[in-house]
Design an enzyme around this catalytic site. Structure first.
Site, short mmCIF file in Angstrom:
data_model
loop_
_atom_site.label_atom_id
_atom_site.label_comp_id
_atom_site.label_asym_id
_atom_site.label_seq_id
_atom_site.Cartn_x
_atom_site.Cartn_y
_atom_site.Cartn_z
N SER A 22 0.85 -1.19 0.00
CA SER A 22 0.00 0.00 0.00
C SER A 22 0.89 1.23 0.00
O SER A 22 2.03 1.18 0.50
CB SER A 22 -0.87 0.01 1.26
N TYR A 41 -2.01 -1.36 10.31
CA TYR A 41 -2.13 -1.58 8.88
C TYR A 41 -0.87 -1.08 8.17
O TYR A 41 -0.29 -1.78 7.34
CB TYR A 41 -3.36 -0.86 8.33
#
Length: 253
Positions: free
Chosen positions: A136, A149
């Site tokens: 990401s 995350y």
């Protein structure tokens, strides 16, 4: 990467980017299978002619069963995409966040390792193939409301780099997909500026089709995240993104 003649397994492909990639690979002429936990979504994909397999990446036995079933049905499997992931907001002032942190690490990082471990011997025996891991932009430019995350995706990036180095000479490559905020899985509610899913997948598939395929699939929208430290914008961008901490339930009002 020639997208038209591959045999692809997308683990975590029942929604969002994974589902869109599955349909794009199939439309390009590849044989596609999807693994996931959503039985209804798997049923719908099966009706589309896509192979489906139940798999829970947090359960080693489930991963092993799925691997055996996939290889039995698709012995020519040459591409494994590890899409499974969860994105959870956490308030680090509250110790109760730890359960969310554990879930995130077990799914995003350990789940990726379970899947790659399961299929590495098969791809090495073939002497060719590709792992596609998924990180990401947040791996490189943290979004403070989602600390674990960010940490999990940064870890998958490092793991992907090491996996690529260790598989060098085997014929098995490692490609890292680095999405920005994409309008799927509810992200459009958190970030109204999220890139439309179809736009993201179109650009990502174009990059995947390059020869040679880049080690990192970086669409235009994610470049500011990937190179923030290099470009000297990191501190300012993290400070801007820290304003989103007001989204946390315990900090509202």
């Amino acid at each position: 990467m020639n997208l038209s003649n591959r045999t692809v397994l997308i683990v975590g492909g029942t929604s969002g980017i994974g589902l869109a990639l599955a349909r794009r690979f199939a439309a390009a002429g590849s044989t596609v299978a999807v693994g996931g936990r959503n039985a209804e979504a798997l049923k719908e994909l099966s009706a589309e002619g896509i192979g489906t397999f139940a798999i829970d990446v947090t359960d080693g036995a489930s991963v092993a069963r799925a691997r055996d079933a996939v290889i039995a049905r698709y012995p020519e499997l040459d591409t494994v995409v590890t899409m499974s992931g969860v994105m959870i907001m956490e308030d680090l002032r509250d110790p109760a966040h730890f359960e969310a942190a554990q879930t995130t690490i077990d799914t995003n990082l350990v789940g990726t390792i379970r899947v790659t471990d399961a299929f590495t011997p098969h791809l090495i025996r073939r002497g060719s193939g590709t792992f596609v891991t998924v990180t990401s932009g947040i791996a490189f430019l943290p979004f403070p409301p989602m600390p674990t995350y960010a940490a999990s995706k940064a870890a998958v990036h490092a793991y992907s780099e090491a996996l690529r180095a260790q598989l060098d000479g085997t014929g098995v490559g490692v490609v890292e997909l680095v999405p920005p905020a994409v309008a799927s899985a509810g992200q459009e509610k958190v970030n109204p500026h999220a890139l439309p899913l179809d736009d993201y997948v179109t650009e990502a598939m174009q990059l995947l089709s390059q020869d040679p395929t880049p080690d990192e699939i970086l669409v235009e929208r994610v470049l500011m995240h990937r190179w923030a430290e290099r470009d000297g914008t990191y501190d300012d961008l993290v400070a801007q993104r820290s304003q989103a901490l007001a989204m946390l339930p315990g900090r509202q009002g």
